[in-house]
Design an enzyme around this catalytic site. Structure first.
Site, PDB file in Angstrom:
ATOM      1  N   ARG A 233      62.344   1.015  -1.352  1.00 22.21           N
ATOM      2  CA  ARG A 233      62.058   2.159  -2.207  1.00 22.21           C
ATOM      3  C   ARG A 233      61.575   3.295  -1.320  1.00 22.21           C
ATOM      4  O   ARG A 233      60.881   3.066  -0.329  1.00 22.21           O
ATOM      5  CB  ARG A 233      60.951   1.830  -3.232  1.00 22.21           C
ATOM      6  CG  ARG A 233      61.410   0.955  -4.397  1.00 22.21           C
ATOM      7  CD  ARG A 233      62.326   1.729  -5.350  1.00 22.21           C
ATOM      8  NE  ARG A 233      62.749   0.942  -6.488  1.00 22.21           N
ATOM      9  CZ  ARG A 233      63.888   0.249  -6.573  1.00 22.21           C
ATOM     10  NH1 ARG A 233      64.736   0.246  -5.551  1.00 22.21           N
ATOM     11  NH2 ARG A 233      64.202  -0.417  -7.667  1.00 22.21           N
ATOM     12  N   ASP A 257      68.811   4.333   2.138  1.00 21.67           N
ATOM     13  CA  ASP A 257      69.526   4.278   0.859  1.00 21.67           C
ATOM     14  C   ASP A 257      68.642   4.757  -0.286  1.00 21.67           C
ATOM     15  O   ASP A 257      69.136   5.005  -1.379  1.00 21.67           O
ATOM     16  CB  ASP A 257      69.967   2.831   0.590  1.00 21.67           C
ATOM     17  CG  ASP A 257      70.710   2.678  -0.731  1.00 21.67           C
ATOM     18  OD1 ASP A 257      71.663   3.462  -0.958  1.00 21.67           O
ATOM     19  OD2 ASP A 257      70.336   1.807  -1.541  1.00 21.67           O
ATOM     20  N   GLU A 262      64.403  10.876  -5.692  1.00 26.30           N
ATOM     21  CA  GLU A 262      65.865  10.848  -5.869  1.00 26.30           C
ATOM     22  C   GLU A 262      66.288  11.672  -7.081  1.00 26.30           C
ATOM     23  O   GLU A 262      65.587  11.647  -8.099  1.00 26.30           O
ATOM     24  CB  GLU A 262      66.323   9.391  -6.040  1.00 26.30           C
ATOM     25  CG  GLU A 262      66.048   8.567  -4.794  1.00 26.30           C
ATOM     26  CD  GLU A 262      66.328   7.079  -4.994  1.00 26.30           C
ATOM     27  OE1 GLU A 262      66.822   6.670  -6.059  1.00 26.30           O
ATOM     28  OE2 GLU A 262      66.038   6.326  -4.061  1.00 26.30           O
ATOM     29  N   HIS A 280      71.447   5.672  -2.883  1.00 27.09           N
ATOM     30  CA  HIS A 280      70.849   4.528  -3.611  1.00 27.09           C
ATOM     31  C   HIS A 280      71.939   3.699  -4.306  1.00 27.09           C
ATOM     32  O   HIS A 280      71.990   3.612  -5.536  1.00 27.09           O
ATOM     33  CB  HIS A 280      69.813   5.014  -4.647  1.00 27.09           C
ATOM     34  CG  HIS A 280      68.919   3.899  -5.106  1.00 27.09           C
ATOM     35  ND1 HIS A 280      67.661   4.109  -5.626  1.00 27.09           N
ATOM     36  CD2 HIS A 280      69.104   2.547  -5.144  1.00 27.09           C
ATOM     37  CE1 HIS A 280      67.111   2.945  -5.945  1.00 27.09           C
ATOM     38  NE2 HIS A 280      67.972   1.982  -5.680  1.00 27.09           N
TER      39      HIS A 280
HETATM   40  P1  NAP Z   1      61.264 -10.358  -3.815  1.00 28.42           P
HETATM   41  O1  NAP Z   1      62.096 -11.589  -3.732  1.00 28.42           O
HETATM   42  O2  NAP Z   1      60.137 -10.311  -4.796  1.00 28.42           O
HETATM   43  O3  NAP Z   1      60.697 -10.077  -2.335  1.00 28.42           O
HETATM   44  C1  NAP Z   1      59.763  -9.083  -2.063  1.00 28.42           C
HETATM   45  C2  NAP Z   1      59.089  -9.431  -0.735  1.00 28.42           C
HETATM   46  O4  NAP Z   1      58.222  -8.359  -0.382  1.00 28.42           O
HETATM   47  C3  NAP Z   1      58.252 -10.700  -0.777  1.00 28.42           C
HETATM   48  O5  NAP Z   1      58.563 -11.484   0.337  1.00 28.42           O
HETATM   49  C4  NAP Z   1      56.814 -10.216  -0.691  1.00 28.42           C
HETATM   50  O6  NAP Z   1      56.012 -11.160   0.007  1.00 28.42           O
HETATM   51  C5  NAP Z   1      56.963  -8.895   0.060  1.00 28.42           C
HETATM   52  N1  NAP Z   1      55.902  -7.963  -0.278  1.00 28.42           N
HETATM   53  C6  NAP Z   1      55.422  -7.647  -1.506  1.00 28.42           C
HETATM   54  N2  NAP Z   1      54.419  -6.763  -1.387  1.00 28.42           N
HETATM   55  C7  NAP Z   1      54.270  -6.519  -0.068  1.00 28.42           C
HETATM   56  C8  NAP Z   1      53.371  -5.705   0.675  1.00 28.42           C
HETATM   57  N3  NAP Z   1      52.400  -4.986   0.079  1.00 28.42           N
HETATM   58  N4  NAP Z   1      53.499  -5.679   2.028  1.00 28.42           N
HETATM   59  C9  NAP Z   1      54.453  -6.437   2.649  1.00 28.42           C
HETATM   60  N5  NAP Z   1      55.322  -7.243   1.986  1.00 28.42           N
HETATM   61  C10 NAP Z   1      55.209  -7.272   0.643  1.00 28.42           C
HETATM   62  O7  NAP Z   1      62.142  -9.094  -4.144  1.00 28.42           O
HETATM   63  P2  NAP Z   1      63.689  -8.835  -3.807  1.00 28.42           P
HETATM   64  O8  NAP Z   1      64.532  -9.317  -4.934  1.00 28.42           O
HETATM   65  O9  NAP Z   1      63.973  -9.318  -2.430  1.00 28.42           O
HETATM   66  O10 NAP Z   1      63.726  -7.232  -3.861  1.00 28.42           O
HETATM   67  C11 NAP Z   1      62.912  -6.478  -2.975  1.00 28.42           C
HETATM   68  C12 NAP Z   1      62.975  -4.992  -3.332  1.00 28.42           C
HETATM   69  O11 NAP Z   1      64.239  -4.455  -2.939  1.00 28.42           O
HETATM   70  C13 NAP Z   1      62.895  -4.667  -4.822  1.00 28.42           C
HETATM   71  O12 NAP Z   1      61.568  -4.685  -5.290  1.00 28.42           O
HETATM   72  C14 NAP Z   1      63.512  -3.283  -4.877  1.00 28.42           C
HETATM   73  O13 NAP Z   1      62.518  -2.300  -4.709  1.00 28.42           O
HETATM   74  C15 NAP Z   1      64.434  -3.250  -3.662  1.00 28.42           C
HETATM   75  N6  NAP Z   1      65.844  -3.182  -4.087  1.00 28.42           N
HETATM   76  C16 NAP Z   1      66.592  -2.103  -3.712  1.00 28.42           C
HETATM   77  C17 NAP Z   1      67.927  -2.011  -4.104  1.00 28.42           C
HETATM   78  C18 NAP Z   1      68.769  -0.823  -3.703  1.00 28.42           C
HETATM   79  O14 NAP Z   1      69.751  -0.527  -4.390  1.00 28.42           O
HETATM   80  N7  NAP Z   1      68.450  -0.141  -2.613  1.00 28.42           N
HETATM   81  C19 NAP Z   1      68.496  -3.013  -4.882  1.00 28.42           C
HETATM   82  C20 NAP Z   1      67.715  -4.101  -5.233  1.00 28.42           C
HETATM   83  C21 NAP Z   1      66.396  -4.183  -4.832  1.00 28.42           C
HETATM   84  P3  NAP Z   1      54.420 -11.275  -0.288  1.00 28.42           P
HETATM   85  O15 NAP Z   1      54.289 -11.436  -1.770  1.00 28.42           O
HETATM   86  O16 NAP Z   1      53.975 -12.470   0.489  1.00 28.42           O
HETATM   87  O17 NAP Z   1      53.834 -10.027   0.227  1.00 28.42           O
END
Ligand code: NAP
Length: 314
Positions: A233, A257, A262, A280
């Protein structure tokens, strides 16, 4: 008079699934409305709302739909969801995890290559005729065998990490907590990870907890040869610090991205050859679009039939 609508649909799932939904339920489709709020009064008895990671979830929508029991969202991020209000209204919320991991990971790698090997720049260079008129093309940065740091080793982060094996890369990550199941080294400090890494890819959630965790100190640690990639994000990165680090040469390049505001993008980034930008669209492939819609449908059908969501957030 009670309203006939069971479902309010703020996001389209694609024509076929929109039609499937409308065949099975009484749906108020509002995805063409720029502001759906005034229309929500037409559905006081709706029990389910379909939204998206882009649209978010507003307290005002929950207040306007007193019969609401569930929200099904298209996408993974929920940093713009008022989860406090959802809890107060007793509304369950689902997103669509897992199905987009590979496509988002692919885009992270595409951006990394675009900056490191200058593929977007090369494309512009050839098409504009500069190959003939100017000649030499600037050297790129080797990707294979380098150090890949991942911030947020969750579902998407893991998919990004796995791809590193194909490029003989050494992978480390930073989360709030170490993952005992992951075969990668953990860095408790984001700055230390940045100092170690050649490439730093952001794959953590947005929201207040991660706001500007990538600041000038982290960018300086990544260094003049380092490349930052953000598919997480925009809020995770301090834009002003990023622009300054790129301008001064303290950071080697960036592939982005996602952005803070945005579709607006900091003007300074538009002229930088060491920056690759995408609007994005990390999950936007035909296949993943379909899978995302299907996963929303699975949640909707399950909730309407059993009162349970398949992939609940809470
Ligand atoms: P996920 O499985 O919940 O993984 C998120 C990871 O981030 C976890 O390993 C978590 O570990 C870590 N995290 C959370 N808070 C943190 C912090 N304060 N500092 C460091 N690490 C932290 O989520 P996901 O499905 O992989 O998706 C991740 C993100 O990608 C989404 O939330 C979204 O914002 C983004 N995304 C972007 C797109 C796009 O089109 N560009 C598409 C889909 C998703 P801990 O809990 O141990 O910290």
């Amino acid at each position: 008079m009670t309203s006939p609508y069971q479902i309010v649909q703020l996001a389209s799932l694609g024509q076929a699934m929109d039609e499937e939904l409308a065949r099975n339920y009484s749906v108020l489709p509002l995805w063409l409305e720029s502001d759906p709020l005034p229309r929500l009064a037409e559905a006081p008895d709706a029990i389910l709302l379909i939204t998206s990671a882009r649209l978010g979830l507003m307290r005002s929508w929950l207040e306007a739909l007193p019969g609401l029991k569930a929200v099904c969202s298209w996408g993974v991020g929920y940093d713009n969801f008022d989860m406090q209000a959802a809890g107060e209204h007793g509304v369950a919320v689902s997103n669509t995890p897992d199905v987009l991991d590979n496509c988002v990971a692919d885009m992270a790698w595409a951006l990394m290559f675009s900056v490191a090997r200058r593929t977007s720049l090369g494309d512009r260079y050839v098409k504009s005729g500069q190959w003939k008129s100017v000649g030499g093309f600037p050297l790129g940065t080797r990707v294979s065998g380098k150090r890949l740091g991942i911030v947020g080793l969750g579902r998407i982060g893991l998919a990004i990490a796995k791809r590193g094996a194909g490029f003989d890369m050494d992978v480390r990550y930073h989360n709030r907590r170490e993952r005992p199941d992951a075969p990668y080294a953990y860095e408790a400090s984001l700055t230390d990870l940045a100092r170690w890494a050649d490439f730093l890819i952001l794959a953590c959630p947005g929201g207040p907890e991660t706001r500007h965790i990538v600041n000038s100190e982290v960018l300086r640690a990544l260094g003049p040869q380092g490349i930052l990639v953000n598919i997480a994000r925009g809020s995770v990165v301090d834009d002003a610090a990023l622009v300054e680090a790129l301008r001064s040469g303290e950071l080697g390049g960036a592939g982005l991205d996602v952005f803070t505001d945005e579709p607006r993008v900091p003007a300074a980034l538009l002229d930088m050859d060491n920056v690759s930008l995408m609007p994005h669209v990390s999950s936007n492939t035909r296949e993943t679009r379909h899978d995302l819609g299907r996963r929303v449908m699975d949640n909707v059908l399950s909730f309407m039939e059993t009162g349970r969501l398949v992939t609940p957030l809470r």
